[in-house]
Scaffold this motif. Sequence first.
Motif, mmCIF file in Angstrom:
data_model
loop_
_atom_site.group_PDB
_atom_site.id
_atom_site.type_symbol
_atom_site.label_atom_id
_atom_site.label_comp_id
_atom_site.label_asym_id
_atom_site.label_seq_id
_atom_site.Cartn_x
_atom_site.Cartn_y
_atom_site.Cartn_z
ATOM 1 N N ARG A 75 66.750 22.397 61.809
ATOM 2 C CA ARG A 75 67.433 23.679 61.734
ATOM 3 C C ARG A 75 68.891 23.498 61.374
ATOM 4 N NH1 ARG A 75 65.689 27.313 66.426
ATOM 5 N NH2 ARG A 75 66.413 28.665 64.768
ATOM 6 N N ILE A 76 69.484 22.416 61.914
ATOM 7 C CA ILE A 76 70.894 22.163 61.593
ATOM 8 C C ILE A 76 71.016 21.846 60.112
ATOM 9 C CG2 ILE A 76 72.801 20.571 62.005
ATOM 10 C CD1 ILE A 76 71.678 20.387 64.917
ATOM 11 N N ARG A 103 70.824 24.882 58.099
ATOM 12 C CA ARG A 103 72.091 25.593 58.200
ATOM 13 C C ARG A 103 73.129 24.986 57.236
ATOM 14 N NH1 ARG A 103 73.511 30.461 60.048
ATOM 15 N NH2 ARG A 103 75.595 30.451 59.171
ATOM 16 N N SER A 161 74.756 26.669 54.028
ATOM 17 C CA SER A 161 76.201 26.859 53.891
ATOM 18 C C SER A 161 76.770 26.009 52.757
ATOM 19 C CB SER A 161 76.912 26.469 55.193
ATOM 20 O OG SER A 161 76.292 27.044 56.295
ATOM 21 N N ILE A 198 77.042 22.866 52.496
ATOM 22 C CA ILE A 198 77.868 21.756 52.979
ATOM 23 C C ILE A 198 77.207 20.445 52.564
ATOM 24 C CG2 ILE A 198 78.622 20.566 55.094
ATOM 25 C CD1 ILE A 198 78.974 23.461 56.269
ATOM 26 N N PHE A 240 82.369 17.027 51.951
ATOM 27 C CA PHE A 240 83.325 15.928 52.088
ATOM 28 C C PHE A 240 84.446 16.303 53.057
ATOM 29 C CE2 PHE A 240 82.463 13.947 47.641
ATOM 30 C CZ PHE A 240 81.706 12.934 48.187
ATOM 31 N N LEU A 241 84.870 17.556 52.947
ATOM 32 C CA LEU A 241 85.986 18.029 53.774
ATOM 33 C C LEU A 241 85.648 18.090 55.261
ATOM 34 C CD1 LEU A 241 87.583 20.988 51.820
ATOM 35 C CD2 LEU A 241 88.836 19.195 53.009
ATOM 36 N N LEU A 242 84.362 18.081 55.561
ATOM 37 C CA LEU A 242 83.937 18.227 56.954
ATOM 38 C C LEU A 242 83.266 16.965 57.470
ATOM 39 C CD1 LEU A 242 82.425 21.806 56.572
ATOM 40 C CD2 LEU A 242 84.644 21.207 57.514
ATOM 41 N N LEU A 301 80.258 15.943 60.789
ATOM 42 C CA LEU A 301 78.839 16.069 60.432
ATOM 43 C C LEU A 301 77.917 15.132 61.227
ATOM 44 C CD1 LEU A 301 78.928 16.620 56.538
ATOM 45 C CD2 LEU A 301 78.618 18.305 58.354
ATOM 46 N N ASP A 344 88.111 18.661 58.132
ATOM 47 C CA ASP A 344 87.882 17.808 59.288
ATOM 48 C C ASP A 344 87.416 16.466 58.760
ATOM 49 O OD1 ASP A 344 87.345 16.817 61.836
ATOM 50 O OD2 ASP A 344 85.332 17.679 61.887
ATOM 51 N N VAL A 345 88.356 15.715 58.211
ATOM 52 C CA VAL A 345 87.968 14.473 57.571
ATOM 53 C C VAL A 345 89.146 13.511 57.576
ATOM 54 C CG1 VAL A 345 88.624 15.262 55.242
ATOM 55 C CG2 VAL A 345 86.882 13.493 55.502
ATOM 56 N N ALA A 390 71.515 26.153 65.288
ATOM 57 C CA ALA A 390 72.307 25.028 64.823
ATOM 58 C C ALA A 390 73.650 24.988 65.536
ATOM 59 C CB ALA A 390 72.505 25.131 63.315
#
Lengths: 377, 598
Positions: free
Chosen positions: A342-343, A346, A350, A352, A367-369, A373, B549-550, B581
């Motif tokens: 489910r994640i 998601r 999104s 991502i 990449f930004l997050l 992750l 956030d990296v 989630a």
Amino acid sequence: MSEAPSLAGLYVHVPFCLSKCRYCDFDSTTAHADLLSEWLQALEEECRLRSGSFGPFDSLYLGGGTPSILEDRQLERLVTALDRSFDIVQGAEITIEVNPDDVSPHRLALYRALGFNRISLGVQSLQEAELRFLGRRHGVKQTLRALEWVRSAGLHRVSFDLIYGFCAEDQPPHRSLWERTLRKALSFDPDHLSCYMMTIEGETPFRRLLDEGRLSVPSEGELEELFLFTSEFLESEGFIHYEISNFARSELSLCRHNAKYWDHSPYLGLGPSAHSYREGMRWWNVRSVRRYCHKLRKGELPLEGSEMLSKEQLDLEKLFLGLRTRRGVEARLLIERPGAGRILDRLLGSRIVEMREGRVFPTRRGFLLADGLPLLF
Amino acid sequence: MSNIRNFSIIAHIDHGKSTLADRLIQYTGLVSDRQFRDQILDTMDIERERGITIKSQSVTLPYRSKAGGDYELNLIDTPGHVDFSYEVSRALASCEGVLLLVDASQGVEAQTVANLYAAMEHDLTIIPVINKIDLPSADIERAREQIETELGLDSDQALLCSAKEGLGIQELLEAIVERIPPPRGSRDLPLSALIFDAHYDPFRGTVVSCRVFDGALRPGDVIRLMYNDATYKVEEVGLFRIVREPRKELAAGSVGYLIAGIKTIGDVRVGDTVTLDARPAPAPLPGFKEVKPVVFSSIYPISSDDYQSLSDALEKYKLNDASLVYQKDSSAALGQGFRCGFLGLLHLEIVQERLEREFDQAIIMTVPSVQYEFRLKDGTTVMVDNPTYYPDPMEIERSFEPFIKASILIPERYMGAVMRLCMERRGTESKFHYPTPGRIEMTLEMPLAEVVFDFYDRLKTVTQGYGSFDYELSGYRESDLVKLDILVNGEKVDALSLIVHRLRAREWGVQVCDRLKEEIPRHQFKIAIQGAIGGKIISRSTISPFRKDVTAKCYGGDITRKRKLLEKQKKGKARMKVVGAVTIPQSAFVAVLKTKQE
């Protein structure tokens, strides 16, 4: 993107700089000649001790610190020692990090003669005020001259290190200056770029400046915008955004050496604080240059610590390292965990991450997050 | 029997009950000064930390009076919170007298009065004691006056003491001997002993605290517990003298313990009568009541792998807390768990804390609920304590919720604030009377659901600690109830649903959305939180996502460092629950019901 067994990488850490940049927390000292020659001797000893135990190597990376401050003879000695002890295969990628103010036609010829086929130039910025602010030795003029020499030396594999996402005193915000730097850099036709978002590290003068309010860092939203701009712009110029901070002109321009850190290929690190990895085992050398030299004088390996990675730890590393590169991770690494489906949905929803051919890889926004992750799975 | 005295100490919270108990124990030499630690009878960590007594304890004090007689003084300590009022009543039923403590500077408080009434119901001899006379703010004359006017007791009979400083302790002990009557009863009659408490000893099984009224109890006797007719063979009887001290027998008038291979504490009911199987008493002692839980909540393991471990922990916990009831439960959001009933919110918090601390469980408790009654169109009635089982609204004919009669004692100046609070909480039929100038006693009817969560905390806040509160259940009243669902990213989280009054639904919806916004950390994606009744959204909030956030670099030496950081963060995350989630911290489920303190 098959998991072809790759040869090992060899890293040599040159822990010296002529001056310390204000944002840097890397292991380097601004030491004098004596320590440097002691270090070289110790490194030769380390090569002897490790001789034949590792390899063959298809990449060699001379990093630092500032490897380019080594004098001609010192560099020759170093390369000789490496050649004597290690099997570096024909066609290996052999990189040296070079400071723009150490570049000269003579030095470039020497690098080529010693077998270096890739140069990583610590350009950082092409704005005078920014360079001064960062505490770099070189100015813009000097840098441009160096870039000119590098281009005319006919080296095909040249990478520039650039920094963005900070704001020098009295400077207008980032975006326009950064775009100018990028465009200028591209005019020298590098085949690789490392664009680092400024990170304010622990014990650095930058941290102090920030605390004192003399350095402004962009907001989360501004950094996001800068990052996305960088990625979009460079891709529109034909670069491949293959790792959070790394861009390659073509598949042939990817930094082979760095990729080994990210996919658990074996690598051997020589020099103070260098890390090595092979088959689930990681070890690292002492940080202090003096202790490093001292141990090797006694004929001991300069080990500081080691760890044997459990399957779980290895999977976690695969996960977070993979999610920092466009190769991503095998989907099974994510999906095995309960609730992960489910994640993943998601994250896919999104935009991502994306999923293709059994692999999950981050999008530009992913990449930004990347830091958070792995915690989701 | 003439040398036994059975008594309790009753007091408003903080009037020094535990300190006085300690001083009596110390004075009679039961423990040496060296061994002494504060508040001996409050043995659980939580009791010490919160300064309250949760479990009743008793202790037999040896005392030689001034006149030279040797006495056994049985001090039966009682729990000090409204959640445990039944236990208090059973402890009092085991006594002939009480010390009624009044704080010399605070004077008579709401619980002082309530406790006095409880003692009078049991026909106990009451010795008023003015404590804390050493305090600079002590006003002994005012305390005496209140004892006369508010309690209707003879203030000349009041003793003065300072438990803290050890003043007046001997006079107290003398008064216990002289004024409290010795127990009546006959050791020749069939055995009849009242169970007023029980605790669990991992080596011996259940240790039953009891007061013997008639007959005698000896090792080897076969006893019968009259409520469930179970029989056991007595292994040991004795007195509590901080540690258990075995005796040959417990005869009429005594207070002590019995051990009879009773495996779980659940087999023993507080208030039940112990008799001999061979020669039973004609009738059980009066006053037995089955304790019913009033607040319900489900307990889930944070990690579903820990279900079995939680099940074991609850079973062990239950050994020592008969008032907790539980049964299996399951939730779409949280998996397998247990629906539990508690005596009140304090009891709930105690269970939560003890499961975490003593049994090392990582748990989530769902939003607490009271038990509602629904009469359906098909003529049936259902009792619902879990919002998951809220009936189909189309089928509901009438809804009812439990009400309480609240009694609140406050200084007059807080009346406006308290009235506002009570009206917010749907209080009705308020009545006032003025026990003394400057003080108001309010009684009113309130829905139980409005008080179980944080009413007492709020009351203390608005009265700056001066308000006191007591309640009793007063039955069910018809009420317009709806089910408020909470959706996280469009997904209903059943563990966050609650049944509320229609007029309060929007307010609750807004509160829950706001609280969740504070409790749930930012994620990689946007999180929408909505409150809904039926399909209709009545409140919402949004948690904006991380935008960046990296860390920029990750080469050789960074990898181990980064992995260690992740391992640490993952450990922290193990205390959260992933719903859909979205990661929801453990604290969020109960926090949603606590109104923000301004």
